[in-house]
Write an enzyme that holds these catalytic residues in place. Structure first.
Site, mmCIF file in Angstrom:
data_model
loop_
_atom_site.group_PDB
_atom_site.id
_atom_site.type_symbol
_atom_site.label_atom_id
_atom_site.label_comp_id
_atom_site.label_asym_id
_atom_site.label_seq_id
_atom_site.Cartn_x
_atom_site.Cartn_y
_atom_site.Cartn_z
ATOM 1 N N CYS A 309 52.017 53.618 32.846
ATOM 2 C CA CYS A 309 53.021 53.608 31.769
ATOM 3 C C CYS A 309 54.215 52.728 32.128
ATOM 4 O O CYS A 309 54.676 52.759 33.270
ATOM 5 C CB CYS A 309 53.588 55.002 31.538
ATOM 6 S SG CYS A 309 52.353 56.219 31.160
ATOM 7 N N ARG A 390 43.676 51.009 32.805
ATOM 8 C CA ARG A 390 44.723 50.386 31.996
ATOM 9 C C ARG A 390 45.355 51.368 31.031
ATOM 10 O O ARG A 390 44.703 52.289 30.530
ATOM 11 C CB ARG A 390 44.163 49.186 31.233
ATOM 12 C CG ARG A 390 43.151 49.579 30.175
ATOM 13 C CD ARG A 390 42.600 48.358 29.477
ATOM 14 N NE ARG A 390 41.842 48.720 28.304
ATOM 15 C CZ ARG A 390 41.149 47.870 27.577
ATOM 16 N NH1 ARG A 390 41.118 46.597 27.892
ATOM 17 N NH2 ARG A 390 40.498 48.271 26.498
ATOM 18 N N GLY A 391 46.651 51.171 30.790
ATOM 19 C CA GLY A 391 47.383 51.998 29.842
ATOM 20 C C GLY A 391 46.895 51.732 28.429
ATOM 21 O O GLY A 391 46.446 50.622 28.118
#
Ligand code: XMP
Length: 479
Positions: A309, A390-391
């Site tokens: 994040c 991955r975000g």
């Protein structure tokens, strides 16, 4: 400015700012400690751990492993609604002793079609039926083992119905097990008085059920699974997921204390009363109460603590996770609605702190990424194996959404609130899951708590300094 009312600003803490104070314990072994918890208003789990609805973390494979170990997986929504519903269906089908809707094929299909179906649904045998569901035979791995011509029709390969051992749909599980054993068969189709297919019992499912006594299951013995929905196509997607048998719908919105989320919760509750609705993400008591009043059955807490994040850096918004969880737990207590502490769990100590703070479960992304069960292929670089994490709000994920048509062109240009990176391939998720649970039980034992209720009541935090944290970490070189 709202903070004027409590100047100087209120202090907010995160997991690394505190430790749990050890207390008297009379628990003979930490293995006796009960970690049963509520995920949502109606869903109980044996382990307070769920895998995040991220496209590099939870597909059906991860969800199956989570549920088998007593947790639960939330299938991500970065795929078409039909694909997501298929993933849910796969979890629901994989381990019930009694499969209500077995995968079937018709005898005029070719071997090629059968192989594609087996591959898509991950089943090793197909029941052959006519259009009116009358059983015609069964096609198992044994029937096709040495076949190379894939244009052959199923009717030429299948074991015909007169050679198939079947049973009545009312058969008890003990009797079914006896038949599987007696005839040394893997699959026992259930056939009603009119000769129509009414279900299936498989030997593999018996084995798995015995191996995983703590598995999270619904009333029909199927593994529990949740699935994520967004705002844009939330209701339509929810309908497909509910039809596929999903147990909980998780609204996936970065800022859940928002009118759109509240409205969606209300609509979902009205339309799908049998499924628990999880709303979030929020980081405040007000957000928690607004979503509970709209009807939410659990609240997901966490604005920006996650490993991928960047919301707090990009938007300057968020609340350190321990304080966020404690605030939301205090607000939700009156309504008896569980809190899901989402993001920021770096080790089993953080898990123990989140649960001690009153969360019903924690949601984990990074720690479960890069495992055998997380979606995506691993790749080798300089002799080491990696997978991607991955975000959901990363630039990479946004570009993929645009390419799939789920996001308007141009949206990927905005400031992303997440990042993507590679993680070393970690092997089976079970090792990580069990390590987390062991650590939690140890933390509970140090507090003298036999179960999560006692843990929450007895837990006492001390605030520590940076030096306190340094002292907490192992320092000497490993031998
Ligand atoms: P961990 O720390 O376990 O956290 O990896 C997983 C949680 O992170 C959240 N998440 C995001 N938050 N931008 C964010 O601000 C993002 O791009 C993003 N992607 C995931 C999410 O709540 C997840 O469960």
């Amino acid at each position: 400015m709202k903070t004027e009312k409590n100047v100087p600003f209120r202090l907010a803490l995160s997991y690394d700012d505190v430790l749990l104070v050890p207390h008297y314990s009379d628990i003979p072994s930490r293995k006796l400690i009960d970690t049963k918890t509520m995920f949502s208003r109606r869903i109980e789990l044996r382990a307070p751990v769920v895998s995040a609805n991220m496209d590099t973390v939870t597909g059906s494979e991860m969800a199956i492993h989570m549920a088998r170990d007593g947790g639960m997986g939330i299938i991500h929504r970065f795929q078409t609604a039909e694909e997501e519903a298929d993933e849910v269906r796969r979890v629901k089908r994989v381990e019930s002793i009694f499969i209500h809707d077995p995968i079937t094929i018709q005898k005029d299909a070719t071997l090629k079609q059968a192989l594609e179906l087996m591959d898509r649904t991950h089943v090793t045998g197909l029941i052959v039926i006519s259009e009116d569901k009358t059983i015609e035979g069964i096609l198992t791995a044994r029937d096709i083992r040495f076949k190379t011509d894939t244009s052959v029709f199923i009717k030429e390969l299948m074991t015909p119905k007169d050679k198939v051992i079947t049973a009545k749909p009312t058969i008890s599980s003990e009797e079914a097990l006896r038949i599987l054993d007696k005839y040394k068969i893997e699959k026992l189709p259930l056939v009603d008085a009119k000769g129509k297919l009414a279900g299936l019992i498989t030997a593999t499912d018996y084995k798995k059920t015995k191996e995983c006594p703590n598995a999270s299951k619904d009333k029909r013995g199927r593994l529990l699974v949740g699935a994520a929905i967004g705002v844009k196509d939330g209701l339509e997607r929810a309908e497909l997921l509910v039809n596929a048998g999903v147990d909980a719908l998780v609204i996936d919105i970065a800022h859940g204390h928002h009118k759109t989320c509240i409205d969606l919760v209300k609509k979902l509750k009205k339309q799908f009363p049998s499924v628990d609705i999880i709303a979030g993400n929020v980081a405040t008591a007000e957000g928690t109460v607004d979503l509970i009043k709209a009807g939410a059955d659990a609240i997901k807490v966490g604005i920006g603590p996650g490993a991928a994040c960047s919301t707090r850096i990009v938007a300057g918004s968020g609340v350190p996770q321990l304080t966020a969880v404690m605030d939301c737990v205090a607000a939700a207590k009156k309504y008896k609605i569980p809190i899901i502490a989402d993001g920021g769990i770096k080790n089993s100590g953080d898990l123990a702190k989140a649960i001690a703070a009153g969360a019903g479960t924690v949601m984990i992304g990074n720690l479960f990424s890069g495992t055998k069960e997380s979606p995506g292929e691993y790749y080798i670089e300089s002799g080491e194996a990696f997978k991607i994490y991955r975000g959901l709000a990363s630039r990479d994920a946004s570009i993929d959404m645009v390419l799939r048509g789920d996001k308007e062109i141009g949206r990927q240009e905005r400031a992303p609130e997440g990042i993507g990176y590679r993680v070393t391939f970690k092997g089976e998720v079970r090792k990580i899951f069990r390590g987390l649970l062991d650590g939690l039980q140890s933390g509970m034992s140090y507090t003298g708590a036999k179960n999560l209720k006692e843990f929450h009541q007895k837990a006492e935090f001390v605030r520590i300094t940076g030096e306190g944290m340094n002292e907490s970490k192992p320092r000497s070189h490993q031998i």
